[in-house]
Design a protein around this motif. Structure first.
Motif, PDB file in Angstrom:
ATOM      1  N   ASP A 133       0.853  -1.176   0.000  1.00 15.33           N
ATOM      2  CA  ASP A 133       0.000   0.000   0.000  1.00 15.33           C
ATOM      3  C   ASP A 133       0.895   1.234   0.000  1.00 15.33           C
ATOM      4  N   ARG A 187       2.461  12.865  -5.399  1.00 15.14           N
ATOM      5  CA  ARG A 187       1.629  13.134  -4.226  1.00 15.14           C
ATOM      6  C   ARG A 187       2.125  14.373  -3.481  1.00 15.14           C
ATOM      7  N   THR A 189      -6.183  13.322   0.271  1.00 15.53           N
ATOM      8  CA  THR A 189      -5.385  12.304  -0.411  1.00 15.53           C
ATOM      9  C   THR A 189      -5.715  10.899   0.093  1.00 15.53           C
ATOM     10  N   ARG A 191      -8.579   9.959   1.284  1.00 15.19           N
ATOM     11  CA  ARG A 191      -9.907   9.647   0.734  1.00 15.19           C
ATOM     12  C   ARG A 191      -9.779   9.197  -0.717  1.00 15.19           C
ATOM     13  N   GLY A 192      -8.927   9.896  -1.473  1.00  9.10           N
ATOM     14  CA  GLY A 192      -8.711   9.495  -2.859  1.00  9.10           C
ATOM     15  C   GLY A 192      -8.084   8.118  -2.965  1.00  9.10           C
ATOM     16  N   ASP A 193      -7.163   7.807  -2.042  1.00  7.97           N
ATOM     17  CA  ASP A 193      -6.539   6.477  -2.042  1.00  7.97           C
ATOM     18  C   ASP A 193      -7.565   5.383  -1.768  1.00  7.97           C
ATOM     19  N   ARG A 194      -8.456   5.632  -0.804  1.00  9.46           N
ATOM     20  CA  ARG A 194      -9.474   4.623  -0.484  1.00  9.46           C
ATOM     21  C   ARG A 194     -10.403   4.389  -1.663  1.00  9.46           C
ATOM     22  N   ARG A 195     -10.777   5.443  -2.342  1.00  9.64           N
ATOM     23  CA  ARG A 195     -11.648   5.293  -3.514  1.00  9.64           C
ATOM     24  C   ARG A 195     -10.939   4.524  -4.623  1.00  9.64           C
ATOM     25  N   ALA A 196      -9.647   4.805  -4.806  1.00  7.04           N
ATOM     26  CA  ALA A 196      -8.891   4.105  -5.843  1.00  7.04           C
ATOM     27  C   ALA A 196      -8.786   2.625  -5.529  1.00  7.04           C
ATOM     28  N   ARG A 197      -8.555   2.311  -4.243  1.00  7.34           N
ATOM     29  CA  ARG A 197      -8.472   0.896  -3.866  1.00  7.34           C
ATOM     30  C   ARG A 197      -9.820   0.199  -4.040  1.00  7.34           C
ATOM     31  N   ALA A 202     -12.114   0.935  -6.151  1.00  5.89           N
ATOM     32  CA  ALA A 202     -12.422   0.776  -7.572  1.00  5.89           C
ATOM     33  C   ALA A 202     -11.730  -0.431  -8.180  1.00  5.89           C
ATOM     34  N   LYS A 203     -10.638  -0.872  -7.562  1.00  6.25           N
ATOM     35  CA  LYS A 203      -9.882  -2.010  -8.097  1.00  6.25           C
ATOM     36  C   LYS A 203     -10.425  -3.352  -7.615  1.00  6.25           C
TER      37      LYS A 203
END
Length: 221
Positions: free
Chosen positions: A17, A105, A201, A203-209, A211-212
């Protein structure tokens, strides 16, 4: 029937991560960026000494439209060498550590801190006074480093935050008014911007994870 999608297994085959890193993935590149940014600050101060006029008048002049563009330039300017010297070590250390999730980042975090702290100073800073200095960035990076572990649920990052707080806890007094010639507004809004950057950032990481993830998938034929 078509094969089911393959998902990472429960063991060590899951990729690391990136958001939970505590040191930059490429320390040499991160060090070069941190040193280069600091060098720019020294070159700007040298130009301010050599050139006629006063570059510090390019800083933030609160609540005047003519001083709004100072939001872009204020972090690059300093009120003398002693001011720059006092910011040098925090800028080097905090900017380097803030690249733990990569230089891209760091650029995002820095942009958030740069603009939010500057806007805060422009809104509530002392009238008729130019505000300059990279301390708003330093406070922003420090706040980002102090809280990112909470948002990322990273024990390693929380441990780094404890160490940083132990070393630089005295900086937190700069968030309070009372010291003549010091922009506590820049420090305060820089710190608030750092917290905001950590939240956005993560929050964006959680959304990206999320989505995968492919629900119900397993390796099959």
């Amino acid at each position: 029937m078509p094969p089911s999608p393959a998902l990472p297994g429960p063991s060590g085959d899951r990729p690391p991560d990136v958001a939970k890193r505590i040191l930059p993935p490429n320390p040499r590149a991160a060090a070069i960026v941190a040193l280069s940014f600091t060098l720019v600050l020294y070159l700007v101060e040298l130009a301010d000494v050599i050139l006629p006029g006063d570059l510090d008048h390019g800083g933030i002049l609160s609540r005047r439209l003519s001083g709004l563009d100072g939001v872009l330039w204020a972090p690059l300017l300093h009120a003398g060498w002693s001011h720059l010297f006092s910011n040098t070590v925090p800028v080097l250390v905090f900017s380097f550590l803030a690249m733990a999730a990569g230089i891209g980042r760091w650029v995002v975090v820095t942009a958030i801190v740069w603009l939010v702290s500057g806007a805060g100073v422009w809104l509530v800073g002392p009238a008729g006074t130019y505000t300059v200095g990279a301390s708003g960035l330093a406070f922003g990076w420090l706040a980002y480093l102090l809280v990112r572990g909470l948002f990322n649920r990273s024990a390693g990052q929380i441990l780094v935050a404890v160490v940083l707080l132990g070393i630089w806890s005295g900086m937190l007094w700069g968030l309070l008014p009372g010291t003549t010639g010091i922009s506590w507004q820049g420090h305060l809004f820089g710190a608030l911007a750092g917290v905001l950057a950590a939240w956005l950032t993560s929050r964006g990481d959680r959304r990206a994870r999320a989505a995968k993830l492919v629900p119900g998938g397993s390796l099959g034929a």
